[in-house]
Design a protein around this motif. Sequence first.
Motif, PDB file in Angstrom:
ATOM      1  N   GLN A 150      -5.483  28.651  61.452  1.00 52.31           N
ATOM      2  CA  GLN A 150      -4.984  29.959  61.035  1.00 52.31           C
ATOM      3  C   GLN A 150      -3.880  29.815  59.989  1.00 52.31           C
ATOM      4  N   ARG A 151      -2.950  28.937  60.265  1.00 45.88           N
ATOM      5  CA  ARG A 151      -1.821  28.728  59.351  1.00 45.88           C
ATOM      6  C   ARG A 151      -2.301  28.173  58.014  1.00 45.88           C
ATOM      7  N   SER A 152      -3.269  27.269  58.074  1.00 44.61           N
ATOM      8  CA  SER A 152      -3.844  26.680  56.870  1.00 44.61           C
ATOM      9  C   SER A 152      -4.453  27.746  55.979  1.00 44.61           C
ATOM     10  N   GLU A 153      -5.190  28.659  56.579  1.00 43.27           N
ATOM     11  CA  GLU A 153      -5.801  29.756  55.814  1.00 43.27           C
ATOM     12  C   GLU A 153      -4.745  30.697  55.245  1.00 43.27           C
ATOM     13  N   GLN A 154      -3.748  31.018  56.057  1.00 40.97           N
ATOM     14  CA  GLN A 154      -2.693  31.935  55.607  1.00 40.97           C
ATOM     15  C   GLN A 154      -1.922  31.367  54.426  1.00 40.97           C
ATOM     16  N   GLU A 155      -1.604  30.073  54.485  1.00 41.29           N
ATOM     17  CA  GLU A 155      -0.767  29.462  53.458  1.00 41.29           C
ATOM     18  C   GLU A 155      -1.571  28.849  52.319  1.00 41.29           C
ATOM     19  N   GLY A 156      -2.878  28.704  52.517  1.00 38.20           N
ATOM     20  CA  GLY A 156      -3.709  28.124  51.475  1.00 38.20           C
ATOM     21  C   GLY A 156      -3.472  26.641  51.266  1.00 38.20           C
ATOM     22  N   VAL A 157      -3.116  25.941  52.339  1.00 38.12           N
ATOM     23  CA  VAL A 157      -2.915  24.490  52.260  1.00 38.12           C
ATOM     24  C   VAL A 157      -3.751  23.809  53.335  1.00 38.12           C
ATOM     25  N   ALA A 158      -4.004  22.533  53.145  1.00 37.98           N
ATOM     26  CA  ALA A 158      -4.803  21.769  54.086  1.00 37.98           C
ATOM     27  C   ALA A 158      -4.056  21.558  55.404  1.00 37.98           C
ATOM     28  N   ILE A 159      -4.807  21.429  56.468  1.00 36.84           N
ATOM     29  CA  ILE A 159      -4.218  21.127  57.770  1.00 36.84           C
ATOM     30  C   ILE A 159      -3.417  19.836  57.688  1.00 36.84           C
ATOM     31  N   ALA A 160      -3.920  18.843  56.967  1.00 44.91           N
ATOM     32  CA  ALA A 160      -3.199  17.573  56.830  1.00 44.91           C
ATOM     33  C   ALA A 160      -1.809  17.791  56.240  1.00 44.91           C
ATOM     34  N   GLU A 161      -1.693  18.701  55.273  1.00 41.64           N
ATOM     35  CA  GLU A 161      -0.388  18.995  54.679  1.00 41.64           C
ATOM     36  C   GLU A 161       0.538  19.640  55.699  1.00 41.64           C
ATOM     37  N   LEU A 162       0.005  20.516  56.520  1.00 45.52           N
ATOM     38  CA  LEU A 162       0.827  21.133  57.566  1.00 45.52           C
ATOM     39  C   LEU A 162       1.322  20.077  58.554  1.00 45.52           C
ATOM     40  N   VAL A 163       0.467  19.135  58.904  1.00 44.96           N
ATOM     41  CA  VAL A 163       0.865  18.064  59.831  1.00 44.96           C
ATOM     42  C   VAL A 163       1.935  17.191  59.184  1.00 44.96           C
ATOM     43  N   ARG A 164       1.766  16.851  57.891  1.00 44.49           N
ATOM     44  CA  ARG A 164       2.790  16.051  57.211  1.00 44.49           C
ATOM     45  C   ARG A 164       4.127  16.784  57.196  1.00 44.49           C
ATOM     46  N   ARG A 165       4.097  18.093  56.956  1.00 44.54           N
ATOM     47  CA  ARG A 165       5.340  18.875  56.969  1.00 44.54           C
ATOM     48  C   ARG A 165       5.993  18.850  58.349  1.00 44.54           C
ATOM     49  N   ALA A 166       5.181  18.965  59.384  1.00 46.86           N
ATOM     50  CA  ALA A 166       5.712  18.942  60.753  1.00 46.86           C
ATOM     51  C   ALA A 166       6.348  17.587  61.067  1.00 46.86           C
ATOM     52  N   VAL A 167       5.702  16.510  60.629  1.00 50.13           N
ATOM     53  CA  VAL A 167       6.250  15.164  60.854  1.00 50.13           C
ATOM     54  C   VAL A 167       7.562  15.012  60.092  1.00 50.13           C
ATOM     55  N   ASP A 168       7.611  15.485  58.856  1.00 49.12           N
ATOM     56  CA  ASP A 168       8.864  15.427  58.102  1.00 49.12           C
ATOM     57  C   ASP A 168       9.983  16.181  58.809  1.00 49.12           C
ATOM     58  N   SER A 169       9.676  17.355  59.323  1.00 42.88           N
ATOM     59  CA  SER A 169      10.689  18.134  60.048  1.00 42.88           C
ATOM     60  C   SER A 169      11.176  17.386  61.277  1.00 42.88           C
ATOM     61  N   PHE A 170      10.254  16.783  62.000  1.00 42.14           N
ATOM     62  CA  PHE A 170      10.617  16.012  63.192  1.00 42.14           C
ATOM     63  C   PHE A 170      11.518  14.835  62.821  1.00 42.14           C
ATOM     64  N   LEU A 171      11.163  14.100  61.779  1.00 40.88           N
ATOM     65  CA  LEU A 171      11.942  12.924  61.395  1.00 40.88           C
ATOM     66  C   LEU A 171      13.324  13.299  60.864  1.00 40.88           C
TER      67      LEU A 171
END
Length: 63
Positions: free
Chosen positions: A18-39
Amino acid sequence: MKRTNLYLTEKQMERLRQRSEQEGVAIAELVRRAVDSFLAWDDPTYRPMPPTPQTGKSHSSPG
């Protein structure tokens, strides 16, 4: 970049789709962003790499 596999729950995948469609970015990019936030959460010295433009075909696993 390094390729990796991970296991997510159905609910996590649905929310990411859902988020991928809303933002127009790949799921992989969302996961990378989440990992960056965690780190960066408790390490003020952590600096994520800037996103690199995607070239060629995008890849997605069957869902």
